[in-house]
Design a protein around this motif. Structure first.
Motif, PDB file in Angstrom:
ATOM      1  N   THR A 112       0.920  -1.187   0.064  1.00  0.00           N
ATOM      2  CA  THR A 112       0.084  -0.013  -0.051  1.00  0.00           C
ATOM      3  C   THR A 112       0.917   1.157   0.059  1.00  0.00           C
ATOM      4  OG1 THR A 112      -0.303  -0.062   2.548  1.00  0.00           O
ATOM      5  CG2 THR A 112      -2.110  -1.271   0.999  1.00  0.00           C
ATOM      6  N   GLY A 113       2.084   1.146  -0.397  1.00  0.00           N
ATOM      7  CA  GLY A 113       3.110   2.381  -0.388  1.00  0.00           C
ATOM      8  C   GLY A 113       4.175   2.149   0.170  1.00  0.00           C
ATOM      9  N   ASN A 114       4.813   1.053   0.590  1.00  0.00           N
ATOM     10  CA  ASN A 114       5.862   0.894   1.230  1.00  0.00           C
ATOM     11  C   ASN A 114       7.379   1.232   0.416  1.00  0.00           C
ATOM     12  OD1 ASN A 114       5.554   0.219   4.110  1.00  0.00           O
ATOM     13  ND2 ASN A 114       4.468  -1.706   3.246  1.00  0.00           N
ATOM     14  N   ASN A 115       7.024   1.135  -0.807  1.00  0.00           N
ATOM     15  CA  ASN A 115       8.339   1.334  -1.675  1.00  0.00           C
ATOM     16  C   ASN A 115       8.453   2.773  -2.117  1.00  0.00           C
ATOM     17  OD1 ASN A 115       8.436  -1.621  -1.824  1.00  0.00           O
ATOM     18  ND2 ASN A 115       8.522  -1.795  -4.002  1.00  0.00           N
ATOM     19  N   ASN A 116       7.417   3.575  -1.672  1.00  0.00           N
ATOM     20  CA  ASN A 116       7.664   4.985  -2.217  1.00  0.00           C
ATOM     21  C   ASN A 116       8.946   5.665  -1.876  1.00  0.00           C
ATOM     22  OD1 ASN A 116       5.254   4.916  -3.413  1.00  0.00           O
ATOM     23  ND2 ASN A 116       4.058   5.779  -1.529  1.00  0.00           N
ATOM     24  N   THR A 131     -10.842   1.270   6.059  1.00  0.00           N
ATOM     25  CA  THR A 131     -10.983   1.038   4.615  1.00  0.00           C
ATOM     26  C   THR A 131      -9.724   0.961   3.866  1.00  0.00           C
ATOM     27  OG1 THR A 131     -11.269   3.503   4.382  1.00  0.00           O
ATOM     28  CG2 THR A 131     -13.342   2.280   4.508  1.00  0.00           C
ATOM     29  N   LEU A 132      -8.626   1.363   4.488  1.00  0.00           N
ATOM     30  CA  LEU A 132      -7.208   1.760   3.836  1.00  0.00           C
ATOM     31  C   LEU A 132      -6.313   1.156   5.032  1.00  0.00           C
ATOM     32  CD1 LEU A 132      -7.321   5.297   2.431  1.00  0.00           C
ATOM     33  CD2 LEU A 132      -7.672   3.108   1.215  1.00  0.00           C
ATOM     34  N   LEU A 133      -5.408   0.370   4.329  1.00  0.00           N
ATOM     35  CA  LEU A 133      -4.437  -0.322   5.350  1.00  0.00           C
ATOM     36  C   LEU A 133      -3.188   0.206   5.340  1.00  0.00           C
ATOM     37  CD1 LEU A 133      -4.019  -2.743   7.301  1.00  0.00           C
ATOM     38  CD2 LEU A 133      -3.082  -4.038   5.477  1.00  0.00           C
ATOM     39  N   PRO A 134      -2.757   1.029   6.052  1.00  0.00           N
ATOM     40  CA  PRO A 134      -1.427   2.059   5.836  1.00  0.00           C
ATOM     41  C   PRO A 134      -0.191   1.323   5.656  1.00  0.00           C
ATOM     42  CG  PRO A 134      -2.264   2.156   8.119  1.00  0.00           C
ATOM     43  CD  PRO A 134      -3.390   1.440   7.384  1.00  0.00           C
ATOM     44  N   ALA A 135       0.615   1.710   4.995  1.00  0.00           N
ATOM     45  CA  ALA A 135       2.039   1.381   4.606  1.00  0.00           C
ATOM     46  C   ALA A 135       2.967   1.675   6.056  1.00  0.00           C
ATOM     47  CB  ALA A 135       2.730   1.807   3.590  1.00  0.00           C
ATOM     48  N   ASP A 180       5.255   4.417   5.406  1.00  0.00           N
ATOM     49  CA  ASP A 180       4.930   5.800   5.191  1.00  0.00           C
ATOM     50  C   ASP A 180       5.097   6.740   6.192  1.00  0.00           C
ATOM     51  OD1 ASP A 180       3.252   8.271   4.477  1.00  0.00           O
ATOM     52  OD2 ASP A 180       1.311   6.968   4.293  1.00  0.00           O
ATOM     53  N   PRO A 181       5.713   7.951   5.941  1.00  0.00           N
ATOM     54  CA  PRO A 181       6.153   8.734   6.766  1.00  0.00           C
ATOM     55  C   PRO A 181       5.084   9.565   7.682  1.00  0.00           C
ATOM     56  CG  PRO A 181       7.390   9.146   4.877  1.00  0.00           C
ATOM     57  CD  PRO A 181       6.132   8.512   4.360  1.00  0.00           C
ATOM     58  N   ALA A 182       3.871   9.427   7.172  1.00  0.00           N
ATOM     59  CA  ALA A 182       2.984   9.934   7.891  1.00  0.00           C
ATOM     60  C   ALA A 182       2.072   8.973   8.729  1.00  0.00           C
ATOM     61  CB  ALA A 182       1.750  10.505   6.789  1.00  0.00           C
ATOM     62  N   LEU A 183       2.500   7.877   9.023  1.00  0.00           N
ATOM     63  CA  LEU A 183       2.096   6.885   9.733  1.00  0.00           C
ATOM     64  C   LEU A 183       1.896   7.194  11.283  1.00  0.00           C
ATOM     65  CD1 LEU A 183       1.273   3.919   9.938  1.00  0.00           C
ATOM     66  CD2 LEU A 183       3.323   3.200  10.441  1.00  0.00           C
ATOM     67  N   SER A 184       1.004   7.312  11.886  1.00  0.00           N
ATOM     68  CA  SER A 184       0.912   7.666  13.351  1.00  0.00           C
ATOM     69  C   SER A 184       0.639   6.373  14.221  1.00  0.00           C
ATOM     70  CB  SER A 184      -0.376   8.533  13.381  1.00  0.00           C
ATOM     71  OG  SER A 184      -1.491   7.845  13.382  1.00  0.00           O
ATOM     72  N   ASN A 185       1.129   6.440  15.469  1.00  0.00           N
ATOM     73  CA  ASN A 185       0.805   5.662  16.330  1.00  0.00           C
ATOM     74  C   ASN A 185      -0.586   5.080  16.730  1.00  0.00           C
ATOM     75  OD1 ASN A 185       3.586   5.498  16.912  1.00  0.00           O
ATOM     76  ND2 ASN A 185       3.536   6.886  18.409  1.00  0.00           N
ATOM     77  N   ASN A 186      -1.445   6.089  16.149  1.00  0.00           N
ATOM     78  CA  ASN A 186      -2.707   5.493  16.160  1.00  0.00           C
ATOM     79  C   ASN A 186      -3.083   4.278  15.073  1.00  0.00           C
ATOM     80  OD1 ASN A 186      -3.431   7.279  18.477  1.00  0.00           O
ATOM     81  ND2 ASN A 186      -3.861   8.893  17.062  1.00  0.00           N
ATOM     82  N   ASP A 187      -2.366   4.394  14.224  1.00  0.00           N
ATOM     83  CA  ASP A 187      -2.422   3.208  12.984  1.00  0.00           C
ATOM     84  C   ASP A 187      -2.299   1.954  13.388  1.00  0.00           C
ATOM     85  OD1 ASP A 187      -3.349   5.267  10.864  1.00  0.00           O
ATOM     86  OD2 ASP A 187      -1.407   5.756  10.768  1.00  0.00           O
ATOM     87  N   THR A 192      -4.567  -1.328  15.021  1.00  0.00           N
ATOM     88  CA  THR A 192      -5.673  -1.884  13.990  1.00  0.00           C
ATOM     89  C   THR A 192      -4.861  -2.530  12.765  1.00  0.00           C
ATOM     90  OG1 THR A 192      -6.243   0.089  13.144  1.00  0.00           O
ATOM     91  CG2 THR A 192      -7.463  -0.662  14.931  1.00  0.00           C
ATOM     92  N   GLY A 193      -3.346  -2.255  12.761  1.00  0.00           N
ATOM     93  CA  GLY A 193      -2.782  -3.015  11.708  1.00  0.00           C
ATOM     94  C   GLY A 193      -2.338  -2.302  10.546  1.00  0.00           C
ATOM     95  N   VAL A 194      -1.155  -2.474   9.989  1.00  0.00           N
ATOM     96  CA  VAL A 194      -0.310  -1.686   9.043  1.00  0.00           C
ATOM     97  C   VAL A 194       0.015  -2.867   7.914  1.00  0.00           C
ATOM     98  CG1 VAL A 194       0.353   0.004  10.388  1.00  0.00           C
ATOM     99  CG2 VAL A 194       1.794  -2.048  10.149  1.00  0.00           C
ATOM    100  N   CYS A 195       0.533  -2.326   6.764  1.00  0.00           N
ATOM    101  CA  CYS A 195       0.972  -3.148   5.800  1.00  0.00           C
ATOM    102  C   CYS A 195       2.437  -3.147   5.697  1.00  0.00           C
ATOM    103  CB  CYS A 195       0.389  -2.772   4.363  1.00  0.00           C
ATOM    104  SG  CYS A 195       0.976  -3.722   2.868  1.00  0.00           S
ATOM    105  N   PHE A 196       3.197  -4.297   5.708  1.00  0.00           N
ATOM    106  CA  PHE A 196       4.540  -4.476   5.637  1.00  0.00           C
ATOM    107  C   PHE A 196       5.116  -4.737   4.237  1.00  0.00           C
ATOM    108  CE2 PHE A 196       3.763  -5.112   9.932  1.00  0.00           C
ATOM    109  CZ  PHE A 196       4.659  -4.379  10.631  1.00  0.00           C
ATOM    110  N   ALA A 197       4.148  -5.330   3.213  1.00  0.00           N
ATOM    111  CA  ALA A 197       4.442  -5.762   1.981  1.00  0.00           C
ATOM    112  C   ALA A 197       5.350  -4.751   1.286  1.00  0.00           C
ATOM    113  CB  ALA A 197       3.086  -6.217   1.214  1.00  0.00           C
ATOM    114  N   SER A 198       5.844  -5.283   0.170  1.00  0.00           N
ATOM    115  CA  SER A 198       6.934  -4.536  -0.652  1.00  0.00           C
ATOM    116  C   SER A 198       6.811  -4.980  -2.223  1.00  0.00           C
ATOM    117  CB  SER A 198       8.279  -4.341  -0.055  1.00  0.00           C
ATOM    118  OG  SER A 198       9.340  -3.693  -1.105  1.00  0.00           O
ATOM    119  N   GLY A 199       6.344  -4.283  -3.029  1.00  0.00           N
ATOM    120  CA  GLY A 199       6.348  -4.753  -4.448  1.00  0.00           C
ATOM    121  C   GLY A 199       7.515  -5.185  -4.832  1.00  0.00           C
ATOM    122  N   GLY A 200       7.589  -6.259  -5.434  1.00  0.00           N
ATOM    123  CA  GLY A 200       8.845  -6.753  -6.167  1.00  0.00           C
ATOM    124  C   GLY A 200       9.745  -7.747  -5.216  1.00  0.00           C
TER     125      GLY A 200
END
Length: 307
Positions: free
Chosen positions: A47-51, A95-99, A102-109, A112-120
């Motif tokens: 969901t954006g870890n490669n950015n 509705t969105l699983l944050p990466a 993501d620099p904007a990730l907060s402790n509040n995220d 309830t879970g996050v995404c560690f996946a990385s394209g490639g």
């Protein structure tokens, strides 16, 4: 083409109790509810870890994200939300699983879970080292070096072993409920159908057989883990047949094209006007509508088997 099998997509679902600054997880499972979901895998879930990584495996640019809220390209490999987002929503989390990166990730995220996946990325370090958007036929060339060392049977066994080790390591950290995705019908991806010389754009039977072999072994291994790891529950998510049903019966769900991607291929240098008519967004990633079509049944199965 079998290199695509060396990616693994795993959901660890349950209750996240504690997090450190580096998101070290101590997790406990509730018996009937899912209060957190963590995704590990490749571009199907990213969901954006490669950015912000030094890699060319990025998609944070137009036309990716064209159907996302606000038309924003977020680093998701598709035209809108991806599979991991929809799983999180289907389980009633968000509705969105944050990466995670993501620099904007907060402790509040985090609770309830996050995404560690990385394209490639993938189970095989050779897959993870591929830094660029690799068209499926080009993966065949990379795999030629591997086939000199392993038969298809031996290599799929090896990948199942890698998956087994990964799941056991997560179990040792406290994870108890897992949803593990099988691989897609690789021979029917637009990248495989559009190989030079395949004028009829038919699915590659050989590649699909490889994928089915891996999936069968993976499913059997998960059943074995469920019997041998106390308190653990596993559900095999059948992405192969879920997507193949759309490919074989597209009009039943309103699709008109299964052989080409809406975007980013030689057959579609200009993005199509309506991605919802295409099963695939690009050379190897389903469209948002495809995910939406197959997710409800998968959600019900996850809830039933991980309750």
């Amino acid at each position: 083409m079998l290199l695509a099998l060396s990616s693994v997509c795993i959901f660890f679902v349950g209750h996240a109790q504690q997090f450190s600054g580096n998101a070290t997880i101590s997790a406990l499972m509730t018996k009937k509810t899912v209060s957190a979901v963590f995704a590990f895998g490749d571009s199907i879930l990213d969901t954006g870890n490669n950015n912000n990584l030094r890699t060319l495996s990025k998609c944070n640019f137009f036309p990716y994200g064209r159907n996302f809220v606000g038309g924003k390209a977020t680093g998701r490999f598709g035209n809108g939300r991806v599979f991991s987002d929809m799983i999180a929503e289907g389980l009633g989390l968000k509705t969105l699983l944050p990466a995670y990166r993501d620099p904007a990730l907060s402790n509040n995220d985090l609770p309830t879970g996050v995404c560690f996946a990385s394209g490639g990325s993938g189970l095989d370090d050779r897959t993870a080292k591929i830094q660029g958007v690799i068209w499926v036929p080009d993966q065949v060339k990379d795999f030629q070096a591997v086939r000199t060392q392993y038969t298809v049977s031996a290599y799929t066994d090896l990948m199942v072993t890698w998956t087994d080790n990964l799941l056991k390591s997560l179990y040792a950290m406290g994870a108890r409920k897992f949803a593990v995705l099988g691989t897609l019908p690789l021979g029917c991806l637009p990248g495989a159908r559009n190989i030079v010389g395949n004028l009829l754009k038919i699915c590659s039977v050989f590649a699909n057989q490889e994928a089915a072999t891996f999936n069968q072994k993976l499913s059997s291994n998960l059943n074995n883990l469920g019997r041998t790891l106390p308190g653990a529950k596993f559900v095999y998510v059948d992405m192969y047949n879920s997507l193949l049903n759309l490919i074989n019966n597209p009009r039943a769900s309103g699709f008109i094209d299964v052989a080409d991607g809406c975007c980013c291929m030689p057959t579609s240098p200009i993005p199509c006007l309506d991605a919802s008519r295409y099963v695939f967004w690009d050379y190897g990633h389903p469209s948002e509508k495809s995910y939406k079509t197959i997710v409800p049944k998968i959600i019900e199965e996850i809830k039933a088997k991980l309750a």
